[in-house]
Scaffold this motif. Structure first.
Motif, PDB file in Angstrom:
ATOM      1  N   SER A   1       0.856  -1.191   0.000  1.00 35.03           N
ATOM      2  CA  SER A   1       0.000   0.000   0.000  1.00 35.03           C
ATOM      3  C   SER A   1       0.889   1.237   0.000  1.00 35.03           C
ATOM      4  O   SER A   1       2.101   1.163   0.263  1.00 35.03           O
ATOM      5  N   HIS A   2       0.297   2.375  -0.275  1.00 29.89           N
ATOM      6  CA  HIS A   2       1.050   3.642  -0.254  1.00 29.89           C
ATOM      7  C   HIS A   2       1.713   3.835   1.094  1.00 29.89           C
ATOM      8  O   HIS A   2       2.895   4.204   1.181  1.00 29.89           O
ATOM      9  N   ASP A   3       0.983   3.563   2.185  1.00 36.16           N
ATOM     10  CA  ASP A   3       1.521   3.816   3.523  1.00 36.16           C
ATOM     11  C   ASP A   3       2.634   2.829   3.869  1.00 36.16           C
ATOM     12  O   ASP A   3       3.612   3.195   4.529  1.00 36.16           O
TER      13      ASP A   3
ATOM     14  N   LEU B   1       8.527   2.176   4.584  1.00 37.90           N
ATOM     15  CA  LEU B   1       9.780   1.553   4.183  1.00 37.90           C
ATOM     16  C   LEU B   1      10.776   2.611   3.719  1.00 37.90           C
ATOM     17  O   LEU B   1      11.958   2.586   4.095  1.00 37.90           O
ATOM     18  N   ILE B   2      10.307   3.568   2.928  1.00 37.67           N
ATOM     19  CA  ILE B   2      11.178   4.647   2.448  1.00 37.67           C
ATOM     20  C   ILE B   2      11.649   5.508   3.622  1.00 37.67           C
ATOM     21  O   ILE B   2      12.804   5.951   3.663  1.00 37.67           O
ATOM     22  N   TRP B   3      10.781   5.714   4.611  1.00 40.97           N
ATOM     23  CA  TRP B   3      11.111   6.575   5.759  1.00 40.97           C
ATOM     24  C   TRP B   3      12.307   6.015   6.529  1.00 40.97           C
ATOM     25  O   TRP B   3      13.222   6.754   6.879  1.00 40.97           O
ATOM     26  N   ILE B   4      12.329   4.700   6.799  1.00 39.90           N
ATOM     27  CA  ILE B   4      13.443   4.142   7.560  1.00 39.90           C
ATOM     28  C   ILE B   4      14.705   4.026   6.729  1.00 39.90           C
ATOM     29  O   ILE B   4      15.799   3.901   7.278  1.00 39.90           O
TER      30      ILE B   4
ATOM     31  N   LEU C   1       5.074   9.772   4.557  1.00 37.41           N
ATOM     32  CA  LEU C   1       4.499   8.984   5.640  1.00 37.41           C
ATOM     33  C   LEU C   1       3.316   9.737   6.231  1.00 37.41           C
ATOM     34  O   LEU C   1       3.454  10.905   6.612  1.00 37.41           O
ATOM     35  N   PRO C   2       2.128   9.125   6.299  1.00 39.36           N
ATOM     36  CA  PRO C   2       0.958   9.853   6.807  1.00 39.36           C
ATOM     37  C   PRO C   2       1.117  10.249   8.270  1.00 39.36           C
ATOM     38  O   PRO C   2       1.679   9.494   9.072  1.00 39.36           O
ATOM     39  N   HIS C   3       0.646  11.447   8.572  1.00 39.58           N
ATOM     40  CA  HIS C   3       0.660  11.971   9.947  1.00 39.58           C
ATOM     41  C   HIS C   3       2.073  11.972  10.529  1.00 39.58           C
ATOM     42  O   HIS C   3       2.270  11.671  11.709  1.00 39.58           O
TER      43      HIS C   3
END
Length: 724
Positions: free
Chosen positions: A545-547, A552-555, A632-634
Motif C-alpha cells: 500500500s502507499h503507507d 519503508l522509504i522513511w526508515i 508517511l501519513p501523519h
C-alpha cells in the motif's frame, strides 16, 4: 494512525497484484561507518605454554570466489525488518518465552514460568522462616517462625544506634566463623541434622557495631539440649559483643547445604557462608499458621528450577555446588515443588490483621520469582508472536512469518506467509577487508531477568512508584500492567568514521577493578569490513500500500533517524541502522539510504495495462519515482510518539561526548541495594534506564558510589579513613 501500519489483520495473498498497490524495487547503498564483523564462527583447539590444551573461538568474513566479501541478503533483510518493526510497533517476531503447548488451552491461556532475579543481601532481614506442615486444597499450610521479633522488634545500643534483628538464629557449622567450636564437626553435624526438632540456648550478638559491615543483631546457637543434658557447642569470643541470651528454646534446624557439603562450598571466599539456620518463635502464641496459595507454590518451584538451569550453565572448571533444594530437584525434577516438612523462607505482608505469604524461597540470600512471565505481559500487550493469520502485524505482513505453534488443523496463512520484500544479492566489490585480527570484548546474552532495561510503564517511560519519581521495588517488576520494551543500544558517535577499531569493542571486561582476560568467552575476528566501505543491493517489493511503501522509504532515509532536537535546518545529520556482531559495543553501524534514482515502482493498475498490451511485466522497466512522493501519513504526529523518538535517539546516539557504555558489575550491585526492612531501593538507588524520548532523553545516567564506611560515622578510635 494508518491502519496499514498499526493494525493487525491478515496479509494480502500473492495470487494477484491489486490495482491500487505498488510493486517495484529499491537500490540501496550501505556505507560502513564503524567496523563490520560477521561470518561463520569456529572453534579451534590450541596448545598453551606448559602443554595444556584450550579452545578459542573465531569469526571470519565469508568471501566470494573473486575475493570480495559475501554478505548474506538475510542480514540486510533482518536489519531493515528490525527498523520497520520498531517504527510500526509490530508484534515481536522472535520471542523465546513461549509455552510448550500453546494450543492445549484456548485464548492464550497457556503461560510460562516467571523469570527470577537475585535478591540483595539486605532483603534477607525481611524474610520470615517457614515450615510446611500440611496440605490444604491445591495449596499448603505453613508455620511462620518470627524468632523473638514479635516480642522485641530490634535492639538499640547505648549510642542509640538501631540494630534490626534477624528472625532465624545462626548455627555455625564448623570451626570457620565468629565463634569457637567446642566439639568436632562430625559430632556437631550429627546433633543438628537438617529438619531436626531441637532445643538450644541462644546468645544475641551484634554485627557492624565496630563500624565494619552492615549493622544488625543475630541470635547465635551456643548449646544444644539433649536427653543427657545441655551440650556446649560454641564459645563466643570477646571480640563479638553479646547483649542478650535465651535459654531452652525449641525449633527446627534448616541446612541449605546438602548433606555432605559444607556451607562455605556453596558460597566460597573470605566472606563466604559459614552458618546454617535455626528456626524458632518465642512469642506467646508460638509459630503462626498461614495458608500458602497455589501460585506461591508454583513460584517456589520456578525459583528452584532456575537454580537447576544455572547449575547446568556452569563452566566445567567452575562448577558451583547446588543448594539442598536444587540438588533434590536435579535428582528428581518433580521434587522442585514445596512439600510437607520443607523448611524455607517467606516474604510476608504483615500490614493486615493476619500475615499473608507473598513468596517462598529456598535460601535467605538467593533468587526470587517475579509475579508475571514475559509471555503473559506480551499477551496482554498484544505483542506476542501471532497465532493465526488475523493477528499479523505490519512487519509480519511485509516481511513474512511462521506461526510458532499453529493449531492442529491450521492451513495457509494460519501456518505461515511469505513476505512481500525480497533482498537480492549484495554487491561487496566496494568493501575493503582488513585482516588485522581483533579479539572482541565478551558479549553475553541479554538477561531479561534484570528487568529494568526491558520494561516500560503505560506511558512508555521507566516504571516508577505512584509518585512518578521513586524507583519501584525489584519484586514489583514484571507485574500486570507493565509493558515489554526493546532494549536499545545507542550508536557510539565517537567511533563513527574512525580508522581505528573502537577501543570499547576490544577492551577486556573489568570486575572488581581488575581486567578479566578469559579467552574462553572471547571471540577473535580474523577479518572485518573497514570503515568507508560501500555495500549495494536491490530490494524488491510487491503489492504494498502507499503507507507501507512510505514507511519503508522513511526508515531508509537516514536524515529521518535523527531526533528533532539534534537535526539542523539543512537536515545534514544522519541516523544509522546496525548489522553484524558486537553492536552494543559500537560495531556494525551503517548509513543506509536509497541510491540516487534508485526507487522504481508501478501500481497494479499500470502493471495490468502492461500485461494486457504485452509491453512490460513486473521486474522489467519500472519507471523511476521520487521517494518524496511517498510521504508517511501523519508524520508530524508520529515523530512525537515515544517509540519513534526512542528509535531516533538510538539510531543517532548522543552528541555530548559522554561515553556510551554498559553499567559495570560494581555499579549494578550498588544500584540494586535496598532497605532490608521494606525492600524499597535505597536513596539514589534503583535507577532505571533514561527514557529515550522527551526533553531529558539526552541526559546521562549517574549511579552514586557507595560512601566510605557505609553511610555511618567512623567508630571512635578508628583511623577515620586515613591510610595506615
Amino acid at each position: 494512525m494508518s491502519a496499514d501500519l498499526f493494525r493487525d489483520r491478515a496479509a494480502r495473498g500473492h495470487d494477484r497484484l491489486e490495482p491500487d498497490r505498488w510493486s517495484g524495487s529499491i537500490d540501496l547503498e550501505m556505507t560502513v561507518r564503524t567496523p563490520l564483523v560477521f561470518g561463520e564462527q569456529s572453534t579451534k583447539e590450541i596448545v598453551l605454554p606448559g602443554g595444556r590444551k584450550d579452545k578459542r573461538s573465531f569469526v571470519d568474513l565469508p568471501q566470494n570466489g573473486d575475493g570480495t566479501v559475501c554478505v548474506p541478503p538475510t542480514m540486510v533483510k533482518g536489519m531493515i525488518s528490525r527498523a520497520y518493526e520498531t517504527l510500526t510497533c509490530s508484534r515481536f517476531r522472535v520471542f523465546n518465552d513461549l509455552p510448550n503447548e500453546v494450543n492445549s488451552k484456548p485464548g492464550r491461556e497457556a503461560d510460562t514460568s516467571p523469570l527470577t532475579y537475585r535478591g540483595d543481601a539486605a532483603s534477607a532481614l525481611g524474610l520470615v522462616p517457614i515450615r510446611i506442615c500440611e496440605e490444604r486444597g491445591d495449596g499448603l499450610v505453613g508455620e511462620l517462625f518470627y524468632g523473638d521479633t514479635l516480642v522485641t522488634n530490634g535492639y538499640r545500643d547505648d549510642r542509640d544506634r538501631s540494630y534490626p534483628k534477624m528472625r532465624a538464629a545462626s548455627l555455625q557449622c564448623g570451626p570457620v566463623g565468629p565463634a569457637y567450636l567446642r566439639v568436632d564437626t562430625q559430632q556437631l553435624t550429627k546433633m543438628t541434622p537438617h529438619g531436626a526438632h531441637i532445643r538450644c540456648h541462644l546468645s544475641l550478638c551484634l554485627h557492624g557495631d565496630r563500624g565494619r559491615g552492615a549493622r544488625y543483631a543475630y541470635w547465635q546457637v551456643t548449646h544444644v539440649i539433649t536427653d543427657a543434658g545441655e551440650k556446649p557447642l560454641f564459645k563466643i569470643p570477646n571480640s563479638v559483643r553479646v547483649v542478650d541470651q535465651l535459654r531452652d528454646v525449641e525449633g527446627y534446624v534448616c541446612r541449605t547445604a546438602p548433606d555432605g557439603v559444607r556451607p562455605n562450598q556453596l558460597f566460597p571466599g573470605k566472606h563466604g557462608k559459614h552458618d546454617e539456620r535455626f528456626f524458632f518463635d518465642v512469642s506467646r502464641q508460638g509459630p503462626k499458621k498461614v495458608t500458602i496459595e497455589s501460585e506461591v507454590c508454583k513460584a517456589y518451584a520456578t525459583v528452584v528450577r532456575s537454580y537447576v538451569y544455572q547449575r547446568k550453565q556452569d563452566p566445567p572448571r567452575k562448577r558451583h555446588e547446588a543448594n539442598r533444594a536444587t540438588r533434590t530437584a536435579q535428582q528428581d525434577p518433580s521434587a522442585a515443588r514445596l512439600k510437607v516438612g520443607d523448611l524455607a523462607f517467606a516474604v510476608v505482608d504483615n500490614t493486615g490483621a493476619e500475615p499473608v505469604v507473598l513468596e517462598v524461597v529456598p535460601t535467605m540470600i538467593g533468587r526470587h520469582a517475579y509475579s508475571a512471565s514475559p509471555y503473559r505481559l506480551a499477551v496482554e500487550q498484544l505483542v506476542v508472536p501471532l497465532s493465526n493469520a488475523e493477528e499479523a502485524s505490519s512487519a509480519d505482513r511485509l516481511f513474512g512469518y511462521v506461526v510458532p505453534d499453529p493449531a492442529p488443523q491450521a492451513a495457509r496463512g494460519d501456518v505461515a506467509a511469505r513476505g512481500r520484500i525480497t533482498v537480492g544479492k549484495v554487491d561487496g566489490s566496494g568493501a575493503r577487508i582488513s585482516r588485522d585480527r581483533k579479539t572482541l570484548t565478551p558479549l553475553l546474552e541479554p538477561k531479561p531477568g534484570s528487568a529494568r532495561r526491558f520494561l516500560t510503564a503505560r506511558d512508555c517511560g521507566t516504571p516508577t512508584a505512584n509518585d512518578g519519581k521513586t524507583a519501584i521495588k525489584r519484586s514489583e517488576y514484571f507485574s500486570p500492567g507493565q509493558l515489554l520494551g526493546a532494549a536499545a543500544y545507542p550508536v557510539h558517535r565517537s567511533a563513527l568514521d574512525s580508522r581505528k577499531f573502537p577501543k570499547q569493542a576490544t577492551a577486556p571486561a573489568v570486575m572488581n577493578g581488575h581486567e578479566q582476560h578469559n579467552a574462553n568467552v572471547q571471540l577473535t575476528a580474523k577479518s572485518w569490513v573497514e570503515v568507508g566501505s560501500v555495500l549495494r543491493c536491490t530490494v524488491s517489493f510487491t503489492n504494498l500500500s502507499h503507507d507501507e511503501l512510505a514507511a519503508l522509504i522513511w526508515i531508509l532515509t537516514p536524515e529521518n533517524l535523527v531526533p528533532s532536537s539534534e537535526q539542523d535546518s539543512d537536515r545534514s545529520k544522519c541516523g544509522y541502522l546496525r548489522m553484524g556482531l558486537a553492536k552494543p559495543f559500537g560495531l556494525g553501524v551503517l548509513e543506509v539510504r536509497i541510491a540516487c534514482g534508485g526507487l522504481r515502482a508501478r501500481r497494479g493498475v499500470e502493471l495490468n495495462c502492461c500485461y494486457t498490451e504485452l509491453n512490460g511485466c513486473l521486474g522489467l522497466s519500472e519507471p523511476d519515482v521520487d521517494p518524496g512522493d511517498f510521504a508517511l501519513p501523519h508524520t508530524s504526529v508520529l515523530v512525537q510518539t515515544p517509540w519513534v523518538q526512542a528509535m531516533q535517539r538510538a539510531a543517532f546516539g548522543y552528541a555530548d561526548g559522554v561515553e556510551v557504555r554498559h553499567m559495570t558489575l560494581e555499579e549494578n550491585k550498588e544500584n540494586n541495594k535496598i532497605d532490608g526492612a521494606t525492600g524499597v531501593p535505597r536513596q539514589g538507588k534503583g535507577v532505571g534506564p533514561r527514557d529515550m524520548f522527551g526533553p531529558h532523553s539526552a541526559l546521562p545516567l549517574h549511579i552514586d558510589r557507595r560512601p566510605p564506611n557505609g553511610d555511618r560515622p567512623p567508630h571512635p578510635g578508628s583511623n577515620h579513613g586515613r591510610r595506615r
